[in-house]
Design a protein around this motif. Structure first.
Motif, PDB file in Angstrom:
ATOM      1  N   ILE A 251       0.894  -1.356   0.168  1.00 53.07           N
ATOM      2  CA  ILE A 251       0.098  -0.108  -0.303  1.00 53.07           C
ATOM      3  C   ILE A 251       0.892   1.103   0.226  1.00 53.07           C
ATOM      4  CG2 ILE A 251      -2.086   1.130   1.187  1.00 53.07           C
ATOM      5  CD1 ILE A 251      -2.243  -1.675   2.751  1.00 53.07           C
ATOM      6  N   ASP A 252       0.874   1.924  -0.717  1.00 47.81           N
ATOM      7  CA  ASP A 252       1.419   3.280  -0.564  1.00 47.81           C
ATOM      8  C   ASP A 252       0.991   4.480   0.239  1.00 47.81           C
ATOM      9  OD1 ASP A 252       2.739   2.782  -2.956  1.00 47.81           O
ATOM     10  OD2 ASP A 252       1.149   3.486  -4.624  1.00 47.81           O
ATOM     11  N   CYS A 253       1.761   4.864   0.752  1.00 45.71           N
ATOM     12  CA  CYS A 253       1.334   5.907   1.874  1.00 45.71           C
ATOM     13  C   CYS A 253       1.873   6.850   1.874  1.00 45.71           C
ATOM     14  CB  CYS A 253       1.326   4.936   3.596  1.00 45.71           C
ATOM     15  SG  CYS A 253       2.499   4.144   3.847  1.00 45.71           S
ATOM     16  N   GLU A 254       1.947   8.177   2.898  1.00 42.30           N
ATOM     17  CA  GLU A 254       2.937   8.442   3.900  1.00 42.30           C
ATOM     18  C   GLU A 254       3.217   8.422   5.227  1.00 42.30           C
ATOM     19  OE1 GLU A 254       1.981  13.851   3.581  1.00 42.30           O
ATOM     20  OE2 GLU A 254       1.961  13.428   1.776  1.00 42.30           O
ATOM     21  N   VAL A 255       4.390   8.772   5.868  1.00 41.75           N
ATOM     22  CA  VAL A 255       4.596   8.903   6.533  1.00 41.75           C
ATOM     23  C   VAL A 255       4.302  10.162   8.242  1.00 41.75           C
ATOM     24  CG1 VAL A 255       6.034   9.155   8.638  1.00 41.75           C
ATOM     25  CG2 VAL A 255       6.528   8.052   6.623  1.00 41.75           C
ATOM     26  N   VAL A 256       2.915   9.826   8.690  1.00 44.01           N
ATOM     27  CA  VAL A 256       2.650  10.640   9.075  1.00 44.01           C
ATOM     28  C   VAL A 256       3.225  11.001  11.017  1.00 44.01           C
ATOM     29  CG1 VAL A 256       0.248  11.021  11.233  1.00 44.01           C
ATOM     30  CG2 VAL A 256      -0.194  10.486   8.960  1.00 44.01           C
ATOM     31  N   ASP A 257       3.649  10.456  11.548  1.00 45.49           N
ATOM     32  CA  ASP A 257       4.310  10.372  12.654  1.00 45.49           C
ATOM     33  C   ASP A 257       5.185   8.746  12.919  1.00 45.49           C
ATOM     34  OD1 ASP A 257       2.391   8.715  14.331  1.00 45.49           O
ATOM     35  OD2 ASP A 257       1.947  10.232  14.818  1.00 45.49           O
ATOM     36  N   SER A 258       5.637   8.399  13.853  1.00 44.94           N
ATOM     37  CA  SER A 258       7.230   7.520  13.750  1.00 44.94           C
ATOM     38  C   SER A 258       5.520   6.563  14.738  1.00 44.94           C
ATOM     39  CB  SER A 258       7.832   7.377  15.814  1.00 44.94           C
ATOM     40  OG  SER A 258       6.724   8.263  15.993  1.00 44.94           O
ATOM     41  N   HIS A 259       4.565   6.121  14.315  1.00 44.56           N
ATOM     42  CA  HIS A 259       3.336   5.072  14.460  1.00 44.56           C
ATOM     43  C   HIS A 259       2.644   5.815  13.651  1.00 44.56           C
ATOM     44  CE1 HIS A 259       6.108   3.283  17.732  1.00 44.56           C
ATOM     45  NE2 HIS A 259       6.004   4.454  18.284  1.00 44.56           N
ATOM     46  N   HIS A 260       2.234   6.488  12.759  1.00 45.91           N
ATOM     47  CA  HIS A 260       1.529   6.592  11.453  1.00 45.91           C
ATOM     48  C   HIS A 260       1.668   6.578  10.607  1.00 45.91           C
ATOM     49  CE1 HIS A 260      -0.669   6.933  16.174  1.00 45.91           C
ATOM     50  NE2 HIS A 260      -1.317   6.143  15.424  1.00 45.91           N
ATOM     51  N   VAL A 261       0.716   6.432   9.381  1.00 48.66           N
ATOM     52  CA  VAL A 261       1.109   6.594   7.259  1.00 48.66           C
ATOM     53  C   VAL A 261      -0.267   6.815   7.725  1.00 48.66           C
ATOM     54  CG1 VAL A 261       3.178   5.815   8.340  1.00 48.66           C
ATOM     55  CG2 VAL A 261       0.661   4.184   6.787  1.00 48.66           C
ATOM     56  N   ARG A 262      -0.558   7.215   6.618  1.00 48.17           N
ATOM     57  CA  ARG A 262      -1.846   7.863   5.815  1.00 48.17           C
ATOM     58  C   ARG A 262      -1.858   7.062   4.694  1.00 48.17           C
ATOM     59  NH1 ARG A 262      -6.427   9.517   7.697  1.00 48.17           N
ATOM     60  NH2 ARG A 262      -7.726  10.490   6.217  1.00 48.17           N
ATOM     61  N   ALA A 263      -2.897   6.256   4.272  1.00 49.50           N
ATOM     62  CA  ALA A 263      -2.435   5.765   3.177  1.00 49.50           C
ATOM     63  C   ALA A 263      -4.349   5.309   2.130  1.00 49.50           C
ATOM     64  CB  ALA A 263      -2.453   4.406   3.240  1.00 49.50           C
ATOM     65  N   HIS A 264      -4.255   6.010   0.753  1.00 46.78           N
ATOM     66  CA  HIS A 264      -5.615   5.712   0.713  1.00 46.78           C
ATOM     67  C   HIS A 264      -7.011   6.649   1.705  1.00 46.78           C
ATOM     68  CE1 HIS A 264      -4.503   3.737  -2.946  1.00 46.78           C
ATOM     69  NE2 HIS A 264      -3.613   3.593  -2.152  1.00 46.78           N
ATOM     70  N   GLY A 265      -6.838   8.076   1.822  1.00 49.66           N
ATOM     71  CA  GLY A 265      -7.356   8.750   2.875  1.00 49.66           C
ATOM     72  C   GLY A 265      -7.832   7.943   4.603  1.00 49.66           C
ATOM     73  N   HIS A 266      -6.620   7.067   4.862  1.00 50.16           N
ATOM     74  CA  HIS A 266      -7.059   5.961   5.855  1.00 50.16           C
ATOM     75  C   HIS A 266      -5.906   6.184   6.766  1.00 50.16           C
ATOM     76  CE1 HIS A 266     -10.167   3.753   4.440  1.00 50.16           C
ATOM     77  NE2 HIS A 266      -9.614   3.576   3.172  1.00 50.16           N
ATOM     78  N   THR A 267      -6.226   6.511   7.882  1.00 47.85           N
ATOM     79  CA  THR A 267      -4.715   6.713   8.964  1.00 47.85           C
ATOM     80  C   THR A 267      -4.674   5.346   9.392  1.00 47.85           C
ATOM     81  OG1 THR A 267      -5.651   8.618   8.997  1.00 47.85           O
ATOM     82  CG2 THR A 267      -3.931   7.654  11.272  1.00 47.85           C
ATOM     83  N   LEU A 268      -3.247   4.935   9.841  1.00 49.39           N
ATOM     84  CA  LEU A 268      -2.809   3.470   9.832  1.00 49.39           C
ATOM     85  C   LEU A 268      -1.734   3.108  10.587  1.00 49.39           C
ATOM     86  CD1 LEU A 268      -2.573   1.362   6.081  1.00 49.39           C
ATOM     87  CD2 LEU A 268      -4.441   1.673   7.807  1.00 49.39           C
ATOM     88  N   ALA A 269      -1.661   2.484  11.906  1.00 53.82           N
ATOM     89  CA  ALA A 269      -1.016   2.550  12.757  1.00 53.82           C
ATOM     90  C   ALA A 269       0.619   1.732  12.616  1.00 53.82           C
ATOM     91  CB  ALA A 269      -1.262   1.374  14.379  1.00 53.82           C
ATOM     92  N   VAL A 270       1.525   1.223  12.917  1.00 49.33           N
ATOM     93  CA  VAL A 270       2.225   0.806  13.277  1.00 49.33           C
ATOM     94  C   VAL A 270       3.382   0.488  14.101  1.00 49.33           C
ATOM     95  CG1 VAL A 270       2.221   1.362   9.981  1.00 49.33           C
ATOM     96  CG2 VAL A 270       4.259   2.768  11.746  1.00 49.33           C
ATOM     97  N   ALA A 271       4.225  -0.013  13.608  1.00 44.86           N
ATOM     98  CA  ALA A 271       5.188  -0.496  14.668  1.00 44.86           C
ATOM     99  C   ALA A 271       6.488   0.528  15.018  1.00 44.86           C
ATOM    100  CB  ALA A 271       5.159  -1.990  15.311  1.00 44.86           C
ATOM    101  N   GLU A 272       6.904   0.804  13.887  1.00 43.86           N
ATOM    102  CA  GLU A 272       8.294   1.532  13.429  1.00 43.86           C
ATOM    103  C   GLU A 272       8.750   2.309  12.197  1.00 43.86           C
ATOM    104  OE1 GLU A 272      11.086  -0.833  14.768  1.00 43.86           O
ATOM    105  OE2 GLU A 272      10.961  -2.755  13.341  1.00 43.86           O
ATOM    106  N   LEU A 273       9.363   2.937  12.105  1.00 42.57           N
ATOM    107  CA  LEU A 273       9.672   3.081  10.359  1.00 42.57           C
ATOM    108  C   LEU A 273      11.071   3.130  10.544  1.00 42.57           C
ATOM    109  CD1 LEU A 273       8.133   7.113  10.649  1.00 42.57           C
ATOM    110  CD2 LEU A 273       7.449   5.068  10.114  1.00 42.57           C
ATOM    111  N   ALA A 278      10.759  10.267   7.453  1.00 41.84           N
ATOM    112  CA  ALA A 278      10.652  11.554   8.685  1.00 41.84           C
ATOM    113  C   ALA A 278       9.212  11.809   8.118  1.00 41.84           C
ATOM    114  CB  ALA A 278      11.778  13.089   8.216  1.00 41.84           C
ATOM    115  N   PRO A 279       7.688  13.011   9.061  1.00 40.68           N
ATOM    116  CA  PRO A 279       7.462  12.689   8.295  1.00 40.68           C
ATOM    117  C   PRO A 279       6.556  13.693   7.654  1.00 40.68           C
ATOM    118  CG  PRO A 279       7.111  13.414  10.760  1.00 40.68           C
ATOM    119  CD  PRO A 279       8.324  13.045  10.565  1.00 40.68           C
ATOM    120  N   GLY A 280       5.880  13.232   6.030  1.00 39.88           N
ATOM    121  CA  GLY A 280       5.484  13.598   4.775  1.00 39.88           C
ATOM    122  C   GLY A 280       6.433  12.623   3.806  1.00 39.88           C
ATOM    123  N   ALA A 281       6.839  11.929   4.662  1.00 37.71           N
ATOM    124  CA  ALA A 281       7.922  11.304   3.194  1.00 37.71           C
ATOM    125  C   ALA A 281       6.817   9.791   2.856  1.00 37.71           C
ATOM    126  CB  ALA A 281       9.115  10.776   4.271  1.00 37.71           C
ATOM    127  N   ALA A 282       7.489  10.169   1.659  1.00 37.58           N
ATOM    128  CA  ALA A 282       6.669   8.863   0.560  1.00 37.58           C
ATOM    129  C   ALA A 282       6.894   7.440   1.234  1.00 37.58           C
ATOM    130  CB  ALA A 282       6.430   8.711  -1.167  1.00 37.58           C
TER     131      ALA A 282
END
Length: 368
Positions: A251-273, A278-282
């Motif tokens: 899934i293509d996404c954009e980094v929100v913060d150290s534990h979240h990304v944004r993908a297709h309008g959805h916020t997904l929780a992730v364990a680590e980056l 950095a935030p905003g990175a593809a």
């Protein structure tokens, strides 16, 4: 990108490749490949057609010369050593058995070329045929053997000179599916019993996952990742590895913060980056279908809310393949697949609304 898994012991190498490059005219088949393969293990070179895996094997065998770089076997530089002087055994895809010779004569052919006595050759051939569980076929001709038996004869012949390194170039590809799987297990058990350092070239992911102690994933002439089959599968180094090994929801996404990304309008929780994002990175998120959890509506018809990483969707298709049930879910413009054992299939049908849970621990974030 971390090419090697943590804890790799480079001091115990049976084979080392140092910045090995191979060009054919203007085409670069291999680009600065560094590899360190431990002794006694089976390593699989895995990748799509044209990725350079067979070229790499031919360089190790001495059938091709590198454009640059060095190859060392047990610490000895063999880069410029001719093939017949390298202590290697090799089984080709075609097997290349001699139809006019008996099984025993095929097995002991290399000993005959090197001037060993007939009685010694016969004894060695019999020992090797017993090793590959074919003790009673020494006097048969190759035409009298099945595909699996011919495969074992080729393996026995390659072992006749007690090689330091055993090379296999897609040797099981001509066998039918059932026999191929049987031979994978048999050969792995034989390799473990002998403790011989082995390299297997294959494009078959299942074969690599079944047989290898470690896998070298190649693409475009470059090493993408080196690790155990489980490391490669669970912790892919990049999007190519995640997509090529097994099945993955990528899934293509954009980094929100150290534990979240944004993908297709959805916020997904992730364990680590991974480092450097950095935030905003593809980036992209990989999650295996067996880790995607599908929840049926609750008793009042609503969908369970499990926080970030739980999406609303509609069942687009269900496929029962016997050992698992595959569900394909549309979550807006994002389609996800979930594979579950038949006993765990949620009580849903095509067209039903469902909640799709993507556990943070299973979401692997990959750099561009």
């Amino acid at each position: 990108m971390q090419v090697y898994s943590e804890g790799t012991d480079l001091a115990n190498d049976a084979l080392s490749l140092e910045a090995v490059t191979k060009r054919f005219g203007d085409f670069t088949a291999l680009a600065s490949v560094d590899l360190h393969l431990p002794r006694g293990e089976m390593t699989c070179f895995l990748g799509p057609s044209g990725c350079g895996k067979t070229t790499l094997l031919r360089l190790i065998a001495g059938l091709e010369a590198p454009t640059s770089g060095r190859i060392r076997l047990s610490g000895q530089d063999i880069t410029d050593q001719p093939a017949h002087k390298r202590q290697l055994g090799m089984v080709f895809q075609s097997l290349a058995l001699f139809p006019h010779l008996s099984v025993a004569e095929n097995v002991s052919y290399a000993l005959r070329v090197r001037g060993h006595a007939k009685a010694e050759r016969r004894q060695k051939a019999q020992q090797l045929l017993e090793l590959v569980q074919m003790p009673d076929v020494a006097d048969r001709h190759i035409s009298q053997l099945s595909g699996g038996q011919r495969q074992r004869v080729a393996i026995a012949r390659a072992l006749a000179l007690e090689p330091d390194l055993f090379l296999l170039d897609e040797p099981l590809s001509a066998l039918d599916a059932k026999l191929r799987e049987e031979m994978q297990v048999e050969f792995k058990l034989l390799q473990q019993r002998l403790g011989i350092t082995t390299i297997l070239v294959t494009h078959d992911q299942r074969e690599a996952m079944t047989m290898a102690d470690r896998v070298v994933v190649l693409n475009g002439g470059e090493v993408q990742q080196v690790g155990t089959p489980l490391e490669i599968y669970r912790r892919p180094a990049n999007a190519f590895v995640a997509d090529f090994i097994g099945t993955s929801n990528l899934i293509d996404c954009e980094v929100v913060d150290s534990h979240h990304v944004r993908a297709h309008g959805h916020t997904l929780a992730v364990a680590e980056l991974p480092d450097g994002l950095a935030p905003g990175a593809a980036a992209s998120v990989s999650i295996r279908p067996e880790d995607v959890r599908v929840h049926a509506p609750t008793g009042d018809g609503g969908l369970p809310d499990r926080g970030a990483g739980c999406l609303d969707g509609t069942v687009a298709f269900i496929r029962d393949v016997g050992q698992s049930v595959e569900l394909y879910i549309d979550c807006g413009d994002l389609r996800l697949s979930s594979h579950v054992p038949p006993r765990d299939k949620p009580d849903v049908g095509q067209g039903d609304r469902v909640a799709v849970e993507l556990p943070a621990a299973a979401c692997r974030v990959l750099g561009p």
